[in-house]
Design an enzyme around this catalytic site. Structure first.
Site, PDB file in Angstrom:
ATOM      1  N   ASN A  10      35.354  37.217  39.883  1.00 62.81           N
ATOM      2  CA  ASN A  10      36.811  37.270  39.955  1.00 62.81           C
ATOM      3  C   ASN A  10      37.283  36.031  40.716  1.00 62.81           C
ATOM      4  O   ASN A  10      37.207  35.979  41.935  1.00 62.81           O
ATOM      5  CB  ASN A  10      37.256  38.546  40.695  1.00 62.81           C
ATOM      6  N   LYS A  12      40.216  35.044  41.068  1.00 62.87           N
ATOM      7  CA  LYS A  12      41.574  35.242  41.599  1.00 62.87           C
ATOM      8  C   LYS A  12      42.433  34.011  41.242  1.00 62.87           C
ATOM      9  O   LYS A  12      42.200  33.390  40.217  1.00 62.87           O
ATOM     10  CB  LYS A  12      41.549  35.486  43.104  1.00 62.87           C
ATOM     11  N   HIS A  99      42.873  45.905  40.288  1.00 55.89           N
ATOM     12  CA  HIS A  99      42.311  45.291  41.492  1.00 55.89           C
ATOM     13  C   HIS A  99      43.198  45.668  42.684  1.00 55.89           C
ATOM     14  O   HIS A  99      44.422  45.806  42.539  1.00 55.89           O
ATOM     15  CB  HIS A  99      42.255  43.769  41.315  1.00 55.89           C
ATOM     16  N   GLU A 101      44.386  44.023  44.995  1.00 56.85           N
ATOM     17  CA  GLU A 101      45.502  43.095  45.246  1.00 56.85           C
ATOM     18  C   GLU A 101      46.674  43.404  44.312  1.00 56.85           C
ATOM     19  O   GLU A 101      47.838  43.254  44.679  1.00 56.85           O
ATOM     20  CB  GLU A 101      45.017  41.640  45.084  1.00 56.85           C
ATOM     21  N   GLU A 171      35.351  48.873  45.153  1.00 56.84           N
ATOM     22  CA  GLU A 171      35.613  47.790  46.094  1.00 56.84           C
ATOM     23  C   GLU A 171      36.369  48.338  47.304  1.00 56.84           C
ATOM     24  O   GLU A 171      37.601  48.511  47.239  1.00 56.84           O
ATOM     25  CB  GLU A 171      36.473  46.705  45.435  1.00 56.84           C
ATOM     26  N   GLY A 177      37.081  40.002  50.674  1.00 60.18           N
ATOM     27  CA  GLY A 177      37.470  38.722  51.260  1.00 60.18           C
ATOM     28  C   GLY A 177      37.425  38.685  52.774  1.00 60.18           C
ATOM     29  O   GLY A 177      37.984  37.779  53.398  1.00 60.18           O
ATOM     30  N   SER A 216      32.841  41.134  49.538  1.00 57.54           N
ATOM     31  CA  SER A 216      32.040  40.195  50.331  1.00 57.54           C
ATOM     32  C   SER A 216      30.563  40.166  49.939  1.00 57.54           C
ATOM     33  O   SER A 216      29.693  39.993  50.801  1.00 57.54           O
ATOM     34  CB  SER A 216      32.214  40.475  51.829  1.00 57.54           C
TER      35      SER A 216
HETATM   36  C1  PEP Z   1      37.247  40.693  44.759  1.00 55.94           C
HETATM   37  O1  PEP Z   1      38.252  40.013  44.861  1.00 55.94           O
HETATM   38  O2  PEP Z   1      37.149  41.493  43.832  1.00 55.94           O
HETATM   39  C2  PEP Z   1      36.178  40.540  45.748  1.00 55.94           C
HETATM   40  C3  PEP Z   1      35.198  41.388  45.761  1.00 55.94           C
HETATM   41  O3  PEP Z   1      36.308  39.469  46.618  1.00 55.94           O
HETATM   42  P1  PEP Z   1      35.214  38.986  47.695  1.00 55.94           P
HETATM   43  O4  PEP Z   1      33.868  38.957  47.016  1.00 55.94           O
HETATM   44  O5  PEP Z   1      35.661  37.630  48.108  1.00 55.94           O
HETATM   45  O6  PEP Z   1      35.219  39.975  48.807  1.00 55.94           O
END
Ligand code: PEP
Length: 255
Positions: A10, A12, A99, A101, A171, A177, A216
């Protein structure tokens, strides 16, 4: 049963044409285990470039293109939105839906998420349904309640048979992040809950659905996370923008 495993990137609102081209040539020499698919989800403007760059280098079929969002509508007066048929014209096979976000910043409700999943499936796109709890919800021991409330509207909207074509990405919002990853044991316990939740409705669907962990994931922690019985790969944010690191994560996934 050997479920397929998926590592999805992803990006983003990051990346560039230069990253598209360098990532495609880097991915062309990554070694994948059997039954593993890699999906790269750049921003809308880069989908066409990614599609062209991958056909130029004959990227193996284990690599697919994904979008980060879609409209629940087929066409019409929806300024700024992108439909399933537009995505398909550019060789998109997967789409991230719900997601955290989009849920938190753009106020997408679980009802809207369910409608988007329905639109994706109707068009033959494979949705990656993101679910996850906030830190406060985990501390309040509400994780399973939150996940159930995010899964059920989708199952109600599309029916359990079609849920077999959905990929679920768990997630935890507090891990996205932030550099704070769920421990492999904590992630496994939650993935097991998700699989059992689906199994209570239909066991044959539950064994098929790939459950990805996101939050992460990096080159150091991926091996242990992917070794868990109910973790079938990952949804990778930050680390998917660095080709060397992303390649290590892709190679660690086991189908
Ligand atoms: C994500 O945005 O779906 C995500 C898992 O980000 P990160 O790996 O940076 O935590």
């Amino acid at each position: 049963m050997n479920r397929r495993a998926i590592v999805a990137a992803n990006w983003k609102m990051n990346g560039s044409l230069a990253l598209v081209n360098s990532m495609v040539s880097e991915l062309n020499n990554v070694t994948l285990n059997e039954n593993v698919e890699v999906v790269v989800c750049p921003s809308f403007p880069y989908l066409a470039a990614f599609s062209i760059a991958s056909s130029n280098v004959n990227l193996p079929t284990a690599f697919s293109l994904g979008a980060q969002n879609l409209s629940e509508h087929a066409k019409g007066a929806f300024t700024g939105e992108v439909s399933t048929s537009m995505l398909q014209e550019f060789g998109v096979n997967y789409v991230i839906v719900g997601h955290s976000e989009r849920r938190s910043i753009y106020k997408e409700t679980s009802t809207l998420v369910a409608q988007k999943i329905k639109a994706a499936l109707a068009a033959g796109l494979q949705p990656i349904l993101c679910i996850g709890e906030s830190e406060d919800e985990r501390v309040a021991e509400q994780t399973n309640v939150v996940l159930a409330a995010q899964l059920q509207p989708v199952i109600d909207e599309i029916g359990i048979e079609k849920f077999a074509d959905v990929v679920v990405a768990y997630e935890p919002v507090w891990a996205i992040g932030t550099g704070k990853t769920a421990s492999p044991e904590m992630a496994q316990t939650t993935h097991q809950f998700i699989r059992e939740f689906i199994a209570k409705i239909d066991e044959s669907v539950a064994v098929k659905v790939p459950l990805l962990y996101g939050g992460s994931v990096n080159a150091t922690n991926c091996e242990e996370l992917f070794a868990q019985a109910d973790i079938d790969g990952g949804l990778i944010g930050g680390a998917s923008l660095k080709a060397e690191e992303f390649k290590i994560i892709c190679s660690a996934a086991k189908g």
